[in-house]
Scaffold this motif. Sequence first.
Motif, PDB file in Angstrom:
ATOM      1  N   ALA A 220      15.673 -31.528   7.003  1.00 27.24           N
ATOM      2  CA  ALA A 220      15.681 -30.139   6.557  1.00 27.24           C
ATOM      3  C   ALA A 220      16.016 -29.147   7.667  1.00 27.24           C
ATOM      4  O   ALA A 220      16.543 -28.065   7.395  1.00 27.24           O
ATOM      5  CB  ALA A 220      14.321 -29.779   5.939  1.00 27.24           C
ATOM      6  N   ILE A 221      15.732 -29.503   8.934  1.00 21.37           N
ATOM      7  CA  ILE A 221      16.062 -28.557  10.017  1.00 21.37           C
ATOM      8  C   ILE A 221      17.571 -28.482  10.252  1.00 21.37           C
ATOM      9  O   ILE A 221      18.030 -27.651  11.031  1.00 21.37           O
ATOM     10  CB  ILE A 221      15.349 -28.918  11.343  1.00 21.37           C
ATOM     11  CG1 ILE A 221      15.695 -30.345  11.798  1.00 21.37           C
ATOM     12  CG2 ILE A 221      13.861 -28.730  11.222  1.00 21.37           C
ATOM     13  CD1 ILE A 221      15.169 -30.662  13.183  1.00 21.37           C
ATOM     14  N   GLN A 222      18.316 -29.329   9.552  1.00 18.62           N
ATOM     15  CA  GLN A 222      19.773 -29.237   9.633  1.00 18.62           C
ATOM     16  C   GLN A 222      20.279 -27.939   9.010  1.00 18.62           C
ATOM     17  O   GLN A 222      21.386 -27.488   9.312  1.00 18.62           O
ATOM     18  CB  GLN A 222      20.411 -30.428   8.918  1.00 18.62           C
ATOM     19  CG  GLN A 222      20.165 -31.754   9.611  1.00 18.62           C
ATOM     20  CD  GLN A 222      20.779 -32.925   8.852  1.00 18.62           C
ATOM     21  OE1 GLN A 222      21.130 -32.797   7.676  1.00 18.62           O
ATOM     22  NE2 GLN A 222      20.910 -34.050   9.509  1.00 18.62           N
ATOM     23  N   LEU A 223      19.463 -27.328   8.148  1.00 20.43           N
ATOM     24  CA  LEU A 223      19.885 -26.068   7.538  1.00 20.43           C
ATOM     25  C   LEU A 223      20.098 -24.997   8.601  1.00 20.43           C
ATOM     26  O   LEU A 223      20.994 -24.161   8.489  1.00 20.43           O
ATOM     27  CB  LEU A 223      18.827 -25.602   6.526  1.00 20.43           C
ATOM     28  CG  LEU A 223      18.684 -26.463   5.263  1.00 20.43           C
ATOM     29  CD1 LEU A 223      17.531 -25.961   4.413  1.00 20.43           C
ATOM     30  CD2 LEU A 223      19.974 -26.450   4.464  1.00 20.43           C
ATOM     31  N   GLY A 224      19.278 -25.027   9.642  1.00 28.24           N
ATOM     32  CA  GLY A 224      19.444 -24.075  10.735  1.00 28.24           C
ATOM     33  C   GLY A 224      20.749 -24.286  11.472  1.00 28.24           C
ATOM     34  O   GLY A 224      21.445 -23.324  11.821  1.00 28.24           O
ATOM     35  N   THR A 225      21.092 -25.553  11.695  1.00 29.49           N
ATOM     36  CA  THR A 225      22.347 -25.842  12.400  1.00 29.49           C
ATOM     37  C   THR A 225      23.554 -25.527  11.520  1.00 29.49           C
ATOM     38  O   THR A 225      24.602 -25.122  12.016  1.00 29.49           O
ATOM     39  CB  THR A 225      22.391 -27.321  12.844  1.00 29.49           C
ATOM     40  OG1 THR A 225      22.239 -28.180  11.708  1.00 29.49           O
ATOM     41  CG2 THR A 225      21.265 -27.619  13.829  1.00 29.49           C
ATOM     42  N   ILE A 226      23.407 -25.701  10.209  1.00 34.51           N
ATOM     43  CA  ILE A 226      24.478 -25.324   9.283  1.00 34.51           C
ATOM     44  C   ILE A 226      24.745 -23.826   9.386  1.00 34.51           C
ATOM     45  O   ILE A 226      25.893 -23.368   9.449  1.00 34.51           O
ATOM     46  CB  ILE A 226      24.094 -25.677   7.828  1.00 34.51           C
ATOM     47  CG1 ILE A 226      24.128 -27.192   7.614  1.00 34.51           C
ATOM     48  CG2 ILE A 226      25.040 -24.998   6.841  1.00 34.51           C
ATOM     49  CD1 ILE A 226      23.615 -27.614   6.245  1.00 34.51           C
ATOM     50  N   LEU A 227      23.676 -23.048   9.420  1.00 37.24           N
ATOM     51  CA  LEU A 227      23.797 -21.593   9.502  1.00 37.24           C
ATOM     52  C   LEU A 227      24.503 -21.166  10.785  1.00 37.24           C
ATOM     53  O   LEU A 227      25.263 -20.195  10.789  1.00 37.24           O
ATOM     54  CB  LEU A 227      22.412 -20.946   9.430  1.00 37.24           C
ATOM     55  CG  LEU A 227      22.369 -19.413   9.427  1.00 37.24           C
ATOM     56  CD1 LEU A 227      23.160 -18.873   8.244  1.00 37.24           C
ATOM     57  CD2 LEU A 227      20.925 -18.921   9.377  1.00 37.24           C
ATOM     58  N   SER A 228      24.300 -21.923  11.867  1.00 34.79           N
ATOM     59  CA  SER A 228      24.947 -21.573  13.134  1.00 34.79           C
ATOM     60  C   SER A 228      26.464 -21.664  13.019  1.00 34.79           C
ATOM     61  O   SER A 228      27.190 -20.837  13.571  1.00 34.79           O
ATOM     62  CB  SER A 228      24.451 -22.497  14.262  1.00 34.79           C
ATOM     63  OG  SER A 228      24.922 -23.824  14.100  1.00 34.79           O
ATOM     64  N   VAL A 229      26.957 -22.658  12.289  1.00 27.15           N
ATOM     65  CA  VAL A 229      28.405 -22.804  12.083  1.00 27.15           C
ATOM     66  C   VAL A 229      28.931 -21.656  11.237  1.00 27.15           C
ATOM     67  O   VAL A 229      29.991 -21.085  11.522  1.00 27.15           O
ATOM     68  CB  VAL A 229      28.731 -24.152  11.406  1.00 27.15           C
ATOM     69  CG1 VAL A 229      30.219 -24.247  11.099  1.00 27.15           C
ATOM     70  CG2 VAL A 229      28.312 -25.314  12.287  1.00 27.15           C
ATOM     71  N   LEU A 230      28.183 -21.301  10.200  1.00 31.46           N
ATOM     72  CA  LEU A 230      28.606 -20.196   9.336  1.00 31.46           C
ATOM     73  C   LEU A 230      28.683 -18.880  10.103  1.00 31.46           C
ATOM     74  O   LEU A 230      29.586 -18.070   9.881  1.00 31.46           O
ATOM     75  CB  LEU A 230      27.627 -20.054   8.164  1.00 31.46           C
ATOM     76  CG  LEU A 230      27.646 -21.169   7.120  1.00 31.46           C
ATOM     77  CD1 LEU A 230      26.526 -20.967   6.116  1.00 31.46           C
ATOM     78  CD2 LEU A 230      28.985 -21.210   6.412  1.00 31.46           C
ATOM     79  N   VAL A 231      27.749 -18.673  11.015  1.00 36.07           N
ATOM     80  CA  VAL A 231      27.716 -17.434  11.794  1.00 36.07           C
ATOM     81  C   VAL A 231      28.864 -17.401  12.802  1.00 36.07           C
ATOM     82  O   VAL A 231      29.559 -16.393  12.946  1.00 36.07           O
ATOM     83  CB  VAL A 231      26.370 -17.276  12.523  1.00 36.07           C
ATOM     84  CG1 VAL A 231      26.425 -16.126  13.537  1.00 36.07           C
ATOM     85  CG2 VAL A 231      25.255 -17.024  11.522  1.00 36.07           C
ATOM     86  N   LEU A 232      29.067 -18.513  13.517  1.00 36.46           N
ATOM     87  CA  LEU A 232      30.096 -18.551  14.556  1.00 36.46           C
ATOM     88  C   LEU A 232      31.513 -18.527  13.998  1.00 36.46           C
ATOM     89  O   LEU A 232      32.424 -17.973  14.615  1.00 36.46           O
ATOM     90  CB  LEU A 232      29.911 -19.810  15.413  1.00 36.46           C
ATOM     91  CG  LEU A 232      28.732 -19.810  16.390  1.00 36.46           C
ATOM     92  CD1 LEU A 232      28.589 -21.171  17.059  1.00 36.46           C
ATOM     93  CD2 LEU A 232      28.903 -18.726  17.451  1.00 36.46           C
ATOM     94  N   TYR A 233      31.702 -19.128  12.821  1.00 41.19           N
ATOM     95  CA  TYR A 233      33.050 -19.257  12.263  1.00 41.19           C
ATOM     96  C   TYR A 233      33.172 -18.598  10.888  1.00 41.19           C
ATOM     97  O   TYR A 233      33.952 -19.054  10.044  1.00 41.19           O
ATOM     98  CB  TYR A 233      33.420 -20.736  12.142  1.00 41.19           C
ATOM     99  CG  TYR A 233      33.548 -21.453  13.464  1.00 41.19           C
ATOM    100  CD1 TYR A 233      34.734 -21.406  14.198  1.00 41.19           C
ATOM    101  CD2 TYR A 233      32.491 -22.198  13.977  1.00 41.19           C
ATOM    102  CE1 TYR A 233      34.859 -22.064  15.409  1.00 41.19           C
ATOM    103  CE2 TYR A 233      32.607 -22.861  15.198  1.00 41.19           C
ATOM    104  CZ  TYR A 233      33.793 -22.795  15.906  1.00 41.19           C
ATOM    105  OH  TYR A 233      33.909 -23.456  17.107  1.00 41.19           O
TER     106      TYR A 233
END
Length: 264
Positions: free
Chosen positions: A48-61
Amino acid sequence: MSIFEVIVLAIIEGLTEFLPVSSTGHMIIATALMGIETSEFVKLFTIAIQLGTILSVLVLYYKRFLKSMSFYYKLVIAAIPASILGLVFNDYIDSLLESPLMVAVMLVIGGVFLLFVDRWFNKPTIEDSDDITYTQALKIGLYQCLALIPGTSRSASTIIGGMTQKLTRKAAAEFSFFLALPMMFGATAVKLIKYYKNGSVLTGEEINLLIIGNIVGFVVAIIAIKTFIDVLTKYGFKAFGWYRIVVGLIIIGLLLSGHSLQII
């Protein structure tokens, strides 16, 4: 799990999820050193903590996700092979996850491969991942299937897959980041559904731990992605290859010394 353990695991997830070093292998070492016992919540947390890393990609790109629908079509096409195989062979993959030795061996093998990958694929012609064809997206997706073998690394598989399709190291890495979104979101959704179907219910404390883990993972992933792109562009894969070999040998050393390692 304590807040300290949550923060440590979230940092490891944020650092390793998008790097070609296998986050699973790092989780093995971290949980073994901290003595974290496997539980249904711990298993859910690591997904479930992968959701945070997913959000990082959305923010950066975020600009990439506003360009055109063809971008999404390519991601869907690339995600299909591993998604199908993952569902069909789910039980077998879970059984492989019970073997830390398998993870360690794949870390070493993958590390050796990374030592030479820059030499093998050194004539790229595509500098923007948006320029790949649907066929190339599918081929990259087929390489992602290798990541179903624990310890292989989804990032390593997809980046190398991109390089075989004439993408530059940077373009291949970025497409790998984008492709992580449907895969990681799907894995998280499946894990949550199974968690509740088994009768488990998240407590208020567990929800707080998930929130903390995702926030930490988000911040660390942003730093990791930016750093990784710079290092990869300038120096290639060799350093990551040696690093994987060392981590794999550490796990093998722990196993030989009598440690009972578990993959969460």
